[in-house]
Write an enzyme that holds these catalytic residues in place. Structure first.
Site: not given
Length: 775
Positions: A454-455
């Protein structure tokens, strides 16, 4: 051996405390050694248990034993973390207090009665003063960085200068630099700043309803315009602080309600019946144009003032598509993306980005990365490609180059990539440049390969003519990331301006069936990395030695192999966490001093994939945190902050910093903790809080920041980070402030929307606060 009956109760109580602490440290310390960790806790536990036994019997040798343990503790603490203040708090504060008590107890031992005990009393008082000094130090900022440097002079961009005293976009202009060339308020007079009005909109940012006030108001056509979490638009007289009109679309959504920005469209010509208009994207997927004069819908836009953003998208579960950042008015077009429900399932709504005619609402173009053949609406019976990476963060645009820049998110779900398509991985966590006229791609640059952390890119790109080190400038795009890496690209071509290296990624210690992993990851080595230093056992924290020991045990028990530690069915630590690093607050850049100001968050997360068959019956799944279902994959995903049993961070403070970066030398020149815990826990320990928004900067040499979780708006010297002023807010803010000069009276105002900081329970509001110099 003294008779037990002669042992004072105070010594017995001291012995009990030492015994309990010693046994806790001994048991946990043995376990920590078995995990390959520090021997200190077990050895100290033995020493404290021995000291407790001797003290219980009234033998003063117990005191000498404790003081020996304390001396060795000081040596060990300095060896492990040096003189850093916050890392020493759990190591030394409690032992120091007990050492002071031990010396003060010496006169009570039978063998010391009648002896010369003044040195022990004085020693105890001296250590108690040391304890008090240590405690007082918690109220002061630490880890402050200030370097001597000379700012390289720059120039205000033509776009920013042309804006005058207005602020018409989320980042003030499409450049997204949050720079206002206004200096009526400056370093010399900012200490005189005072609140001139406070207004309430009527839409409280109720956390139970998923409402968060993260709005940056705009100022145009002589009015201030703000939108609330529930999409209510308020037009405000900027001098009186009074409501001119309100428009409430009566929208609802089940969760994640936000309205970070509005758009402003100037009248097309003198015959434009709608005149100037404000553009709103509601939480229920409507794009609306309102007359700036009275707030009535502009009938010539869409259908009676509204465009349905669900057209062509297909099935949408309630709340699963929401334009949280709002519309971007780029020339004669309104460009908009959307937030897609985090990590719930495969095949969620499309991440399509669309442009609409700013005056009619007609579709101008669409960018569907999964099907580039769709350039406007999908063919009958079809939809935009489902489940593609989306654009939830603010965009930036360059009207001279005719380009708009998109920071992309991830194809859902976020933490499992086994079902992803080639184009998903190609565009995940990337900057994409589109032709503003046609919506066709010019270039793209990916910041993470096969992102399963979830970057996604959370921040608006900043468009800035950056010094090239040769006396000139290069038209740059500066992209902040959750990883704390800052990528600088040539905004014409997408080529790196500062060095980027592809470095080997950690190898998984056992494949999760169905997943695959990138062999390398891009690293921005030509710019400072903010808040991403590798974790170690020595960096673990907690409020007390016992608390810290448990954090060290938790660290040793979980997988951590540095940045990009792969997701696993084994308990894992992810650092930086999925909140950053740097997040949606983006950057602020002083054009004339070449200084960039960013806020960060330093909160690792605990992560684990849960096989579908192992999910406990009755588990409640959540959107954006907790236990995510990840429907359509073999695994759910559980996450939470890395906290001690007492609820304190397991990573030593600061938890958030505000940083000034010299874009000429490309070095950090100042860094300060981001606020205190005063309004969170009631005690203003200066630990630096996780950033909840961004800063804005002015020609007056000031950086204003209001996203620090405590109830203050602060003004800092943009060259040093020194706090020059702070104004009290009714509740916390998690919104970037803005500034403008009133058309009516020529006065400069600083305004922040204040609805409460996330994580501060119960302290919510619907306030807009305005500050100015005394008249």
């Amino acid at each position: 051996m003294p008779a037990s009956a002669r042992v004072p109760i105070t010594i017995r109580i001291f012995a009990i405390v030492l015994g309990l602490v010693g046994l806790g440290l001994l048991g946990g310390g043995i376990y920590l050694i078995a995990l390959g960790g520090s021997w200190y806790y077990a050895l100290t536990g033995v020493g404290l248990a021995y000291s407790a036994w001797r003290c219980w019997r009234g033998d003063i040798a117990g005191i000498w034993a404790y003081l020996g343990v304390f001396a060795l503790t000081v040596i060990w603490a300095l060896w492990e973390v040096g003189f850093s203040f916050w890392p020493q708090v759990p190591r030394l504060v409690a032992p120091l207090f007990l050492a002071a008590v031990a010396l003060l107890l010496v006169p009570l031992f039978p063998e010391r009665r009648g002896a010369a005990n003044r040195p022990f009393r004085l020693g105890g008082l001296a250590l108690m003063l040391g304890f008090a000094a240590f405690f007082a130090g918690m109220f002061l900022p630490h880890d402050v960085v200030r370097k001597d440097f000379t700012a390289v002079p720059g120039q205000v961009s033509a776009t920013s200068a042309a804006m005058g005293g207005d602020w018409t976009s989320y980042g003030r202009t499409g450049e997204g630099t949050r720079y206002a060339p206004l200096d009526q308020i400056n370093r010399e007079n900012v200490a005189q700043l005072e609140k001139v009005w406070e207004l309430r909109t009527g839409d409280i940012a109720d956390e139970a309803q998923g409402k968060e006030d993260q709005n940056t108001p705009i100022y145009a056509a002589g009015k201030l315009f703000q939108c609330s979490p529930g999409s209510r638009v308020t037009a405000i007289d900027p001098v009186k602080g009074e409501i001119v009109w309100q428009f409430d679309p009566k929208t609802t959504a089940p969760f994640w309600q936000r309205c970070r920005s509005l758009g402003f469209v100037p009248a097309r010509d003198a015959g434009d019946a709608c005149g100037d208009r404000v553009v709103l994207a509601t939480v229920d997927r409507s794009l609306m144009a309102l007359k700036a004069e009275d707030g009535q819908p502009c009938e010539s836009f869409g259908a009676g003032g509204t465009v349905d953003l669900g057209t062509g998208v297909g099935e949408i579960e309630p709340g699963f598509l929401m334009p949280t950042t709002g519309p971007h008015v780029a020339g004669d077009k309104i460009v908009i993306g959307a937030w897609i429900a985090d990590n719930d399932s495969v095949g969620e709504p499309s991440g399509v980005v669309r442009a609409f005619d700013a005056y009619t609402g007609d579709v101008a173009w669409a960018w569907d990365l999964g099907n580039p053949a769709i350039t406007a609406l999908p063919p009958p019976g079809e939809t935009y490609t489902r489940g593609t990476p989306n654009v939830w963060a603010p965009m930036a645009f360059d009207l001279d180059l005719g380009m708009i820049y998109l920071p992309t998110g991830n194809a859902t779900p976020d933490y499992w990539g086994g079902e992803r398509r080639d184009f998903d991985d190609e565009y995940n966590s990337a900057v994409v440049a589109l032709d503003l006229a046609t919506g066709r791609e010019k270039w793209h640059f990916r910041t993470v390969n096969h992102d399963i952390w979830d970057y996604d890119l959370p921040a608006q790109p900043a468009l800035f003519d950056m010094p090239d080190g040769k006396g000139g400038t290069v038209p740059a795009l500066i992209q902040m990331t959750k990883r704390g890496h800052i990528f600088v690209l040539d905004r014409r071509t997408g080529e790196p301006v500062t060095e980027v290296q592809d470095l080997p990624a950690p190898k998984p210690d056992g494949l999760v069936e169905g997943e695959y992993y990138a062999e390398t990851q891009p690293h921005s080595v030509g710019m400072p990395v903010v808040s991403a230093e590798p974790l170690s056992e020595a960096r673990m924290w907690g409020a007390t030695p016992l608390d810290q020991m448990i954090c060290r045990i938790m660290f040793r028990k979980r997988r951590y192999e540095g940045e990009f530690t792969t997701q696993s069915t084994a308990p894992t630590i992810q650092w930086p966490g999925n909140g950053g690093g740097l997040n949606w607050g983006s950057a602020a850049i002083d054009h004339e001093r070449n200084i960039m100001v960013v806020n960060d968050m330093r909160m690792p997360i605990l992560a684990q994939l849960i096989a579908r068959d192992d999910i406990p019956e009755g588990t409640e799944f959540t959107i954006h945190g907790g236990m995510s279902e990840q429907r359509g994959t073999p695994y759910a995903f559980e996450q939470g902050y890395f906290l001690s049993p007492l609820g304190f961070p397991c990573l030593a403070p600061p938890m958030g910093m505000i940083t000034g970066i010299d874009l000429a030398s490309r070095e950090i020149v100042w860094q300060i903790p981001a606020g205190t815990m005063g309004d969170v826990l009631g005690v203003p320990f200066y630990v630096g809080m996780p950033a909840m928004a961004g800063a804005m900067v002015t020609k007056g040499g000031l950086a204003f920041d209001g996203g620090t979780m405590d109830y203050y708006l602060r003004a800092m010297d943009v060259e040093t980070g020194e706090e020059l002023w702070k104004g009290k807010l009714p509740v916390g803010a998690q919104a970037t402030p803005m500034t403008f000069v009133s058309e009516e009276n020529g006065r400069q105002y600083v305004v922040v929307s204040t609805g409460g900081a996330r994580g501060v329970a119960g302290a919510r509001g619907d306030y807009i606060e305005a500050f100015a110099l005394p008249q």
